[in-house]
Design a protein around this motif. Structure first.
Motif, PDB file in Angstrom:
ATOM      1  N   ASN A  27       0.753  -1.161  -0.014  1.00 25.72           N
ATOM      2  CA  ASN A  27      -0.095   0.033   0.047  1.00 25.72           C
ATOM      3  C   ASN A  27       0.840   1.295  -0.091  1.00 25.72           C
ATOM      4  O   ASN A  27       0.186   2.279   0.016  1.00 25.72           O
ATOM      5  CB  ASN A  27      -0.901  -0.199   1.125  1.00 25.72           C
ATOM      6  CG  ASN A  27      -0.064   0.039   2.417  1.00 25.72           C
ATOM      7  OD1 ASN A  27       1.140  -0.260   2.674  1.00 25.72           O
ATOM      8  ND2 ASN A  27      -0.831   0.169   3.772  1.00 25.72           N
ATOM      9  N   THR A  28       2.155   0.986  -0.089  1.00 29.18           N
ATOM     10  CA  THR A  28       3.059   2.367  -0.166  1.00 29.18           C
ATOM     11  C   THR A  28       3.244   2.833  -1.376  1.00 29.18           C
ATOM     12  O   THR A  28       3.706   1.967  -2.360  1.00 29.18           O
ATOM     13  CB  THR A  28       4.518   1.959   0.398  1.00 29.18           C
ATOM     14  OG1 THR A  28       4.579   1.570   1.743  1.00 29.18           O
ATOM     15  CG2 THR A  28       5.304   3.232   0.366  1.00 29.18           C
ATOM     16  N   PRO A  29       2.633   4.023  -1.758  1.00 27.75           N
ATOM     17  CA  PRO A  29       2.940   4.518  -3.060  1.00 27.75           C
ATOM     18  C   PRO A  29       4.431   4.553  -3.768  1.00 27.75           C
ATOM     19  O   PRO A  29       5.082   5.096  -2.892  1.00 27.75           O
ATOM     20  CB  PRO A  29       2.229   5.822  -3.103  1.00 27.75           C
ATOM     21  CG  PRO A  29       2.247   6.410  -1.758  1.00 27.75           C
ATOM     22  CD  PRO A  29       2.157   5.020  -1.072  1.00 27.75           C
ATOM     23  N   ALA A  30       4.728   4.413  -4.824  1.00 29.86           N
ATOM     24  CA  ALA A  30       5.936   4.543  -5.296  1.00 29.86           C
ATOM     25  C   ALA A  30       6.388   6.029  -5.468  1.00 29.86           C
ATOM     26  O   ALA A  30       5.637   6.883  -5.744  1.00 29.86           O
ATOM     27  CB  ALA A  30       6.017   3.909  -6.828  1.00 29.86           C
ATOM     28  N   PRO A  31       7.572   6.330  -5.055  1.00 31.49           N
ATOM     29  CA  PRO A  31       7.941   7.634  -5.343  1.00 31.49           C
ATOM     30  C   PRO A  31       7.760   8.406  -6.601  1.00 31.49           C
ATOM     31  O   PRO A  31       8.180   7.814  -7.483  1.00 31.49           O
ATOM     32  CB  PRO A  31       9.369   7.785  -4.674  1.00 31.49           C
ATOM     33  CG  PRO A  31       9.966   6.300  -4.857  1.00 31.49           C
ATOM     34  CD  PRO A  31       8.408   5.723  -4.752  1.00 31.49           C
ATOM     35  N   GLN A  32       7.218   9.592  -6.464  1.00 31.36           N
ATOM     36  CA  GLN A  32       7.107  10.151  -8.009  1.00 31.36           C
ATOM     37  C   GLN A  32       8.328  11.010  -8.351  1.00 31.36           C
ATOM     38  O   GLN A  32       8.958  11.539  -7.721  1.00 31.36           O
ATOM     39  CB  GLN A  32       5.865  11.306  -7.866  1.00 31.36           C
ATOM     40  CG  GLN A  32       4.539  10.668  -7.434  1.00 31.36           C
ATOM     41  CD  GLN A  32       3.515  11.732  -7.773  1.00 31.36           C
ATOM     42  OE1 GLN A  32       3.826  12.960  -7.448  1.00 31.36           O
ATOM     43  NE2 GLN A  32       2.266  11.257  -7.675  1.00 31.36           N
ATOM     44  N   THR A  33       8.627  10.726  -9.812  1.00 27.15           N
ATOM     45  CA  THR A  33       9.793  11.568 -10.448  1.00 27.15           C
ATOM     46  C   THR A  33       9.558  13.180 -10.252  1.00 27.15           C
ATOM     47  O   THR A  33       8.197  13.442 -10.828  1.00 27.15           O
ATOM     48  CB  THR A  33       9.883  10.977 -11.720  1.00 27.15           C
ATOM     49  OG1 THR A  33      10.205   9.442 -11.843  1.00 27.15           O
ATOM     50  CG2 THR A  33      11.427  11.694 -12.543  1.00 27.15           C
ATOM     51  N   PRO A  34      10.519  13.861  -9.904  1.00 24.99           N
ATOM     52  CA  PRO A  34      10.198  15.389  -9.833  1.00 24.99           C
ATOM     53  C   PRO A  34       9.760  15.607 -11.106  1.00 24.99           C
ATOM     54  O   PRO A  34      10.380  15.071 -12.295  1.00 24.99           O
ATOM     55  CB  PRO A  34      11.375  15.960  -9.345  1.00 24.99           C
ATOM     56  CG  PRO A  34      12.049  14.676  -8.580  1.00 24.99           C
ATOM     57  CD  PRO A  34      11.754  13.532  -9.383  1.00 24.99           C
ATOM     58  N   LYS A  35       9.060  16.934 -11.395  1.00 27.15           N
ATOM     59  CA  LYS A  35       8.987  17.613 -12.713  1.00 27.15           C
ATOM     60  C   LYS A  35      10.217  17.931 -13.031  1.00 27.15           C
ATOM     61  O   LYS A  35      11.202  18.288 -12.492  1.00 27.15           O
ATOM     62  CB  LYS A  35       7.860  18.492 -12.455  1.00 27.15           C
ATOM     63  CG  LYS A  35       6.510  18.070 -12.035  1.00 27.15           C
ATOM     64  CD  LYS A  35       5.448  19.188 -12.005  1.00 27.15           C
ATOM     65  CE  LYS A  35       4.059  18.842 -11.661  1.00 27.15           C
ATOM     66  NZ  LYS A  35       2.991  19.900 -11.841  1.00 27.15           N
ATOM     67  N   LEU A  36      10.257  18.176 -14.604  1.00 29.76           N
ATOM     68  CA  LEU A  36      11.399  18.643 -15.339  1.00 29.76           C
ATOM     69  C   LEU A  36      12.058  19.742 -14.608  1.00 29.76           C
ATOM     70  O   LEU A  36      13.228  19.733 -14.316  1.00 29.76           O
ATOM     71  CB  LEU A  36      11.162  18.784 -16.947  1.00 29.76           C
ATOM     72  CG  LEU A  36      12.572  19.124 -17.533  1.00 29.76           C
ATOM     73  CD1 LEU A  36      13.630  17.889 -17.282  1.00 29.76           C
ATOM     74  CD2 LEU A  36      12.418  19.351 -19.018  1.00 29.76           C
ATOM     75  N   LEU A  37      11.413  20.653 -14.515  1.00 31.61           N
ATOM     76  CA  LEU A  37      11.723  22.069 -14.013  1.00 31.61           C
ATOM     77  C   LEU A  37      12.193  21.840 -12.804  1.00 31.61           C
ATOM     78  O   LEU A  37      13.429  22.669 -12.275  1.00 31.61           O
ATOM     79  CB  LEU A  37      10.746  23.066 -14.127  1.00 31.61           C
ATOM     80  CG  LEU A  37      10.444  23.462 -15.341  1.00 31.61           C
ATOM     81  CD1 LEU A  37       9.225  24.891 -15.682  1.00 31.61           C
ATOM     82  CD2 LEU A  37      11.483  23.945 -16.370  1.00 31.61           C
ATOM     83  N   ASP A  38      11.561  21.207 -11.805  1.00 29.49           N
ATOM     84  CA  ASP A  38      12.122  20.968 -10.296  1.00 29.49           C
ATOM     85  C   ASP A  38      13.606  20.077 -10.379  1.00 29.49           C
ATOM     86  O   ASP A  38      14.507  20.341  -9.606  1.00 29.49           O
ATOM     87  CB  ASP A  38      11.101  20.110  -9.577  1.00 29.49           C
ATOM     88  CG  ASP A  38       9.901  20.929  -9.180  1.00 29.49           C
ATOM     89  OD1 ASP A  38       9.936  22.148  -8.921  1.00 29.49           O
ATOM     90  OD2 ASP A  38       8.798  20.230  -9.175  1.00 29.49           O
TER      91      ASP A  38
END
Length: 326
Positions: free
Chosen positions: A4-15
């Motif tokens: 139930n642990t969500p996968a870490p999201q990849t930061p947006k390009l500008l971030d």
């Protein structure tokens, strides 16, 4: 990892661009400009992801800036640096050499220089902290932001010198402390010390430090020596750390004060604070100071940059006497 642990999201390009810039310890101004250029590049190509583009799209964008946008050469070079940083440092892609870019022409302008009498007239019409800052620009040859970012510890009255830290090209140098300003600067720093002590009482005496000193000297941010000589009149929130503290004076305030003084004198030259640096170098040359010493005082990497002032000395065109005057 639990189901139930969500996968870490990849930061947006500008971030990702911002994060990489901060890892490389670039300034907040560079961060702002680079992010702006990356955004403009993406929008120019219909919001395509940079990984789906390459050298051809970079060339098209840079050529558009020169041909359609009529930008200065320095502006185009800044955009190029931002995109090379994006591809190499963020996306891990080496672009082929960009041979097909239409380059903006770099104009060959002589610097605006005031005479000694004009400098005296302008400085006499400036008041308070702006008069002191303008005097330092003319008396030391510092750049505008070098003066604005000056720290208390780098003004050395005993040695009659000012240490300019992290100047253009990330180089330190030493310039003179004019004796004509020493007394006024000491009196001003006494008032500045009182403001610092008020900030201490308010728990807001910390100032921004470069990364290396911040790690090496964890308490330095609240020490008197690291305070800005010319502070802002109010607190502001650091966009990176989110900390509220007193930053340095906004350079635009000095620019406006200088503009007002120039208009009051009736001088028609487009003089700015940077003109005082040009005048510093030219007047030293006119007094016979050797060019290598002036190069060191200005912090020029190449003496050819300093040589430009030999063309604006008060001796006529290139120092040649007109035959009509013979």
């Amino acid at each position: 990892m639990p189901a139930n642990t969500p996968a870490p999201q990849t930061p947006k390009l500008l971030d990702q661009v911002r994060n990489r810039i901060r890892v490389k310890h670039y300034s907040i101004r560079t961060e702002t400009q680079y992010v702006q250029w990356v955004r403009r590049f993406i929008l120019f190509h219909g919001k395509r992801h940079p990984l789906d583009m390459g050298a051809g799209e970079v060339e098209a964008f840079l050529s558009h800036l020169a041909v359609e946008g009529h930008v200065a050469a320095a502006t185009q070079n800044q955009a190029l640096s931002a995109l090379l940083f994006l591809y190499k440092e963020v996306l891990g892609v080496d672009l082929p050499w960009l041979n097909n870019v239409t380059r903006a022409k770099r104009p060959q302008h002589l610097p605006v220089v005031l005479t000694r009498e004009e400098v005296r007239a302008v400085l006499s019409r400036m008041r308070g902290v702006y008069a002191l800052m303008a005097g330092l620009l003319y008396g030391t040859g510092m750049r505008l932001m070098e003066c604005v970012r000056l720290r208390v510890k780098d003004v050395e009255f005993a040695h009659q010198q000012i240490v300019v830290r992290d100047g253009k090209g990330a180089r330190d140098r030493v310039t003179m402390l004019p004796q004509a300003l020493a007394g006024g600067l000491q009196a001003y720093l006494a008032q500045r010390r009182a403001l610092f002590e008020d900030d201490q009482k308010a728990g807001k005496a910390a100032v921004y430090l470069p990364d290396a000193p911040a790690r090496k000297y964890p308490n330095a941010a609240t020490e008197w020596g690291w305070q800005y000589v010319f502070p802002s009149g109010s607190y502001s929130v650091d966009p990176r750390s989110g900390e509220e503290r007193r930053h340095h004076l906004d350079e635009k305030l000095l620019q406006r004060a200088m503009r007002t003084a120039v208009l009051a004198t009736g001088i028609v030259k487009p003089a700015t604070p940077h003109t005082l640096r040009h005048s510093f170098a030219t007047h030293l040359l006119e007094r016979g100071q050797d060019i290598r010493t002036i190069q060191e005082l200005l912090g020029h990497k190449d003496v050819q940059t300093t040589m430009i002032y030999t063309h604006v000395m008060n001796r006529g065109a290139r120092g040649v006497v007109s035959p009509l005057d013979l």
